[in-house]
Scaffold this motif. Structure first.
Motif, PDB file in Angstrom:
ATOM      1  N   CYS A   1      37.386  52.354  42.452  1.00  0.00           N
ATOM      2  CA  CYS A   1      36.832  50.893  42.960  1.00  0.00           C
ATOM      3  C   CYS A   1      38.121  50.731  43.010  1.00  0.00           C
ATOM      4  CB  CYS A   1      36.889  49.740  41.790  1.00  0.00           C
ATOM      5  SG  CYS A   1      35.178  49.840  41.286  1.00  0.00           S
ATOM      6  N   ILE A   2      39.685  51.079  42.303  1.00  0.00           N
ATOM      7  CA  ILE A   2      41.063  51.113  43.053  1.00  0.00           C
ATOM      8  C   ILE A   2      41.256  52.523  44.133  1.00  0.00           C
ATOM      9  CG2 ILE A   2      43.781  51.762  42.231  1.00  0.00           C
ATOM     10  CD1 ILE A   2      42.758  51.276  38.513  1.00  0.00           C
ATOM     11  N   ILE A   3      41.031  53.124  43.731  1.00  0.00           N
ATOM     12  CA  ILE A   3      41.022  54.353  45.385  1.00  0.00           C
ATOM     13  C   ILE A   3      40.318  54.288  46.169  1.00  0.00           C
ATOM     14  CG2 ILE A   3      40.968  56.881  45.793  1.00  0.00           C
ATOM     15  CD1 ILE A   3      42.261  56.095  43.467  1.00  0.00           C
ATOM     16  N   LEU A   4      39.472  53.320  45.863  1.00  0.00           N
ATOM     17  CA  LEU A   4      38.328  53.140  46.968  1.00  0.00           C
ATOM     18  C   LEU A   4      38.532  52.035  47.541  1.00  0.00           C
ATOM     19  CD1 LEU A   4      34.650  54.579  46.638  1.00  0.00           C
ATOM     20  CD2 LEU A   4      36.282  55.328  48.137  1.00  0.00           C
ATOM     21  N   SER A   5      39.103  51.207  47.311  1.00  0.00           N
ATOM     22  CA  SER A   5      39.932  49.977  47.716  1.00  0.00           C
ATOM     23  C   SER A   5      41.031  49.616  48.362  1.00  0.00           C
ATOM     24  CB  SER A   5      40.097  48.347  46.905  1.00  0.00           C
ATOM     25  OG  SER A   5      40.582  49.286  45.539  1.00  0.00           O
ATOM     26  N   GLY A   6      41.730  50.747  47.917  1.00  0.00           N
ATOM     27  CA  GLY A   6      42.804  51.164  48.385  1.00  0.00           C
ATOM     28  C   GLY A   6      42.807  52.110  50.137  1.00  0.00           C
TER      29      GLY A   6
ATOM     30  N   MET B   1      42.489  51.185  55.374  1.00  0.00           N
ATOM     31  CA  MET B   1      41.806  51.044  57.300  1.00  0.00           C
ATOM     32  C   MET B   1      41.932  49.655  57.674  1.00  0.00           C
ATOM     33  SD  MET B   1      38.999  49.830  58.055  1.00  0.00           S
ATOM     34  CE  MET B   1      37.919  49.524  56.503  1.00  0.00           C
ATOM     35  N   SER B   2      41.929  48.878  57.002  1.00  0.00           N
ATOM     36  CA  SER B   2      41.516  47.595  57.939  1.00  0.00           C
ATOM     37  C   SER B   2      43.122  47.594  57.670  1.00  0.00           C
ATOM     38  CB  SER B   2      41.151  46.284  56.898  1.00  0.00           C
ATOM     39  OG  SER B   2      42.240  46.344  55.793  1.00  0.00           O
ATOM     40  N   LYS B   3      43.781  47.837  57.865  1.00  0.00           N
ATOM     41  CA  LYS B   3      45.636  47.377  57.987  1.00  0.00           C
ATOM     42  C   LYS B   3      46.183  48.283  59.558  1.00  0.00           C
ATOM     43  CE  LYS B   3      48.740  47.016  55.064  1.00  0.00           C
ATOM     44  NZ  LYS B   3      49.693  47.542  54.419  1.00  0.00           N
TER      45      LYS B   3
ATOM     46  N   ALA C   1      40.198  40.940  56.614  1.00  0.00           N
ATOM     47  CA  ALA C   1      39.381  41.881  55.752  1.00  0.00           C
ATOM     48  C   ALA C   1      40.394  42.379  55.500  1.00  0.00           C
ATOM     49  CB  ALA C   1      38.984  43.376  57.085  1.00  0.00           C
ATOM     50  N   ASP C   2      41.758  43.161  56.067  1.00  0.00           N
ATOM     51  CA  ASP C   2      42.555  43.895  55.594  1.00  0.00           C
ATOM     52  C   ASP C   2      43.699  42.607  54.395  1.00  0.00           C
ATOM     53  OD1 ASP C   2      43.148  41.530  57.530  1.00  0.00           O
ATOM     54  OD2 ASP C   2      45.736  41.991  57.858  1.00  0.00           O
ATOM     55  N   THR C   3      42.952  41.166  54.597  1.00  0.00           N
ATOM     56  CA  THR C   3      43.803  40.347  53.102  1.00  0.00           C
ATOM     57  C   THR C   3      42.445  40.789  52.009  1.00  0.00           C
ATOM     58  OG1 THR C   3      44.608  39.435  55.180  1.00  0.00           O
ATOM     59  CG2 THR C   3      44.447  37.828  52.605  1.00  0.00           C
ATOM     60  N   VAL C   4      41.059  40.472  52.931  1.00  0.00           N
ATOM     61  CA  VAL C   4      40.060  40.408  51.885  1.00  0.00           C
ATOM     62  C   VAL C   4      40.207  42.312  50.530  1.00  0.00           C
ATOM     63  CG1 VAL C   4      37.614  40.381  51.430  1.00  0.00           C
ATOM     64  CG2 VAL C   4      38.989  39.539  52.778  1.00  0.00           C
ATOM     65  N   PHE C   5      40.450  42.719  51.462  1.00  0.00           N
ATOM     66  CA  PHE C   5      40.775  44.455  50.501  1.00  0.00           C
ATOM     67  C   PHE C   5      41.716  44.396  50.068  1.00  0.00           C
ATOM     68  CE2 PHE C   5      37.694  46.405  53.735  1.00  0.00           C
ATOM     69  CZ  PHE C   5      36.637  46.525  52.865  1.00  0.00           C
ATOM     70  N   TRP C   6      42.695  43.718  50.741  1.00  0.00           N
ATOM     71  CA  TRP C   6      44.269  43.540  49.301  1.00  0.00           C
ATOM     72  C   TRP C   6      44.083  43.027  48.247  1.00  0.00           C
ATOM     73  CZ3 TRP C   6      47.448  40.186  46.854  1.00  0.00           C
ATOM     74  CH2 TRP C   6      48.450  39.890  47.051  1.00  0.00           C
ATOM     75  N   TYR C   7      43.320  41.703  48.418  1.00  0.00           N
ATOM     76  CA  TYR C   7      43.360  40.965  47.266  1.00  0.00           C
ATOM     77  C   TYR C   7      41.878  42.077  46.013  1.00  0.00           C
ATOM     78  CZ  TYR C   7      45.027  36.140  48.302  1.00  0.00           C
ATOM     79  OH  TYR C   7      46.028  35.526  48.303  1.00  0.00           O
TER      80      TYR C   7
END
Length: 536
Positions: free
Chosen positions: A150-155, A160-162, A254-260
């Motif tokens: 989860c840590i790697i995939l969320s990163g 990607m979203s950025k 999504a960039d903010t969501v994935f950051w959280y």
């Protein structure tokens, strides 16, 4: 307080307090006599650090696939930790011109992420493909794989979203691009959309003149801090694959969501570090350095024993290679397997909470162990399991006596009388009653010669009643009930040496095991009180 500062503070406090508690337990006072292990030169510790910790030399012995999986995860995750998570502390110190959006750092970040994900994939494959390893896999084994994944995939999703985010582009432009010229603003946007993958809400020109102007503006204002996102091969490929969803992701930020999400997963991983298997990234290297590359089962100090118990990664290699693992297939007692028995031993020694049925299972696993040293020799974490088993056996036997002890104390004639009137058979049978099981026996005595139980007896005819070869002979003559009373049946350690060395491939150990099960099943058929009474 900002979310990042708050989350990092909480996770750090839990992590530091938990790690301090685990390490403090290694030094807690003990009433047991402290051994004095033979001191070794400091060079051995350095050698263990290089070979066992950094190069995972001990893991090579458990198979190339497992070594490859751990190397990918170890070097991939450490690369992300040092050159991404701690970039302002570590990377900048060695590379003052460091920028996370420049190459090679952007490329390395994706490479390390891909290595970690590939390693996790191999680990999942092994857990599912190896039957015995699958049997000892528990929730915490999947939990650590899930946490790291989860840590790697969320990163990756965050990057990607950025890449596709016009908001992220605008933050960069506001900081580094100073121009009120509408044509230049459009040209730079068109260049970033065409070359860097940003997905703007409106269609931008893509003619050669506009892109050439955008390239010049990018070179003058942005290139010093932003490399082409194609080097972020993992995130850019994901952005391309999810291109139809880009407008929706940009609208929903999504960039903010994935950051959280990324931050939350990182904080969970940090806070979980002192607990269960999550602690092994700290305890396993410490144990390897303390063991200094040794694979023997010599006595250790209480400090080394506690450190060793915390170093277990639950990889299951000891259980896969355990010489008495076939007993687990028959009895279903997980404490027969070293990896599971170690967890029970931790409860047995730490807080004394092991009691009742769990204690009986642990005691059975302790008795069945043949102390063959295989688990200690193969352990990738360098744990001296042999010493742990040897140190615990006496105390385990005292708190949970062997139920077969009463049978062993009976005279052979008493045991024969006790079993002959009952025809109960165990759930798994068929070898002892089938003449084909031992028709090829030539009475060569090889099984008796290699038997470690026979070897330690001064007078086998008195101590064991019958040797393995004599039992096979009685079975050939149809005298099965005579064999049930022999001490050899109850003293067999199921080390399988007799079976492995038999030149006629007779399943000697399996036959002895079946005889013991048959006798045990008959003991429960209603005449047990009589047996106990006679034995006294």
């Amino acid at each position: 307080m900002h979310f990042f500062d708050f989350g990092l503070s909480i996770a750090s406090v839990i992590c530091v307090a938990g790690v301090a508690r685990r390490i403090a337990l290694w030094w807690r006072p003990t009433t047991k006599p402290v051994s004095d292990p033979r001191p070794r030169p400091i060079l051995s510790a350095v050698k263990a650090l290089v070979l066992d910790v950094l190069l995972l030399a001990r893991t090579v012995r458990t198979g190339p696939l497992r070594w490859l999986a751990h190397c990918l995860v170890f070097f991939g995750f450490m690369g992300l930790l040092l050159f991404h998570a701690l970039d302002e502390t570590v990377t900048v110190s060695f590379f003052p011109a460091y920028e996370s959006t420049l190459d090679p750092w952007q490329f390395l970040r994706n490479l390390f992420a891909a290595m970690t994900l590939a390693g996790l994939g191999l680990m999942i494959y092994r857990r599912l493909a190896v039957r015995r390893l699958r049997a000892v896999t528990r929730t915490q084994d999947w939990a650590i794989v899930l946490a790291v994944g989860c840590i790697i995939l969320s990163g990756v999703f965050l990057e990607m979203s950025k890449i596709i985010s016009p908001a992220a582009y605008q933050r960069m432009a506001d900081e580094y691009f100073y121009s009120d010229n509408g044509q230049e603003v459009t040209a730079l946007k068109a260049f970033w959309a065409h070359e860097y993958g940003v997905v703007f809400s409106r269609r931008l020109p893509s003619d050669a003149a506009t892109l050439e102007m955008g390239a010049e503006l990018n070179e003058d204002n942005c290139a010093a801090c932003h490399a082409d996102t194609r080097s972020a091969f993992l995130s850019r490929s994901l952005a391309t694959a999810l291109a139809p969803l880009s407008p929706a992701m940009n609208t929903s930020r999504a960039d903010t969501v994935f950051w959280y999400f990324h931050m939350i997963f990182c904080f969970i991983g940090l806070a979980a570090l002192p607990f269960a298997k999550f602690f092994h990234p700290l305890s396993t290297p410490a144990n390897m350095i303390a063991r200094q590359g040794r694979r023997d089962g010599d006595a250790e100090s209480p400090l080394a024993q506690r450190m060793g118990m915390d170093a277990c990664t639950r990889c299951g290699e000891c259980s896969v290679r355990c010489s008495v693992a076939p007993s687990f297939s028959v009895l279903g007692n997980p404490d027969i397997l070293p990896s599971e028995k170690l967890a029970s031993l931790r409860r047995f020694w730490s807080d004394g909470s092991l009691a009742g049925r769990p204690l009986a299972d642990f005691a059975q696993g302790s008795r069945i162990c043949t102390e063959c040293l295989r688990c200690t020799d193969v352990c990738p974490s360098g744990i001296n399991l042999q010493d742990l088993w040897m140190r615990s056996k006496k105390e385990v036997a005292r708190r949970s006596p062997d139920p077969n002890g009463a049978v062993r104390l009976m005279r052979p004639s008493q045991r024969v009388v006790s079993f002959e009137d009952c025809n109960i058979v165990p759930p798994i049978s068929g070898l002892a009653d089938n003449a084909e099981s031992y028709w090829a026996c030539v009475q060569c005595t090889t099984c008796t010669s290699v038997c470690p139980v026979v070897a330690v007896c001064e007078d086998p005819s008195t101590d064991l009643d019958l040797t393995p070869q004599q039992i096979m002979n009685l079975l050939r003559m149809g005298l099965k009930d005579q064999t049930l009373g022999a001490r050899m049946v109850w003293s067999c350690t199921t080390c399988y040496k007799c079976q492995e060395h038999c030149p006629q491939n007779i399943r000697v150990a399996d036959v002895l095991y079946e005889l013991r099960n048959t006798a045990a099943a008959r003991m429960g058929c209603g005449d047990r009180a009589g047996i106990d009474g006679e034995s006294q």
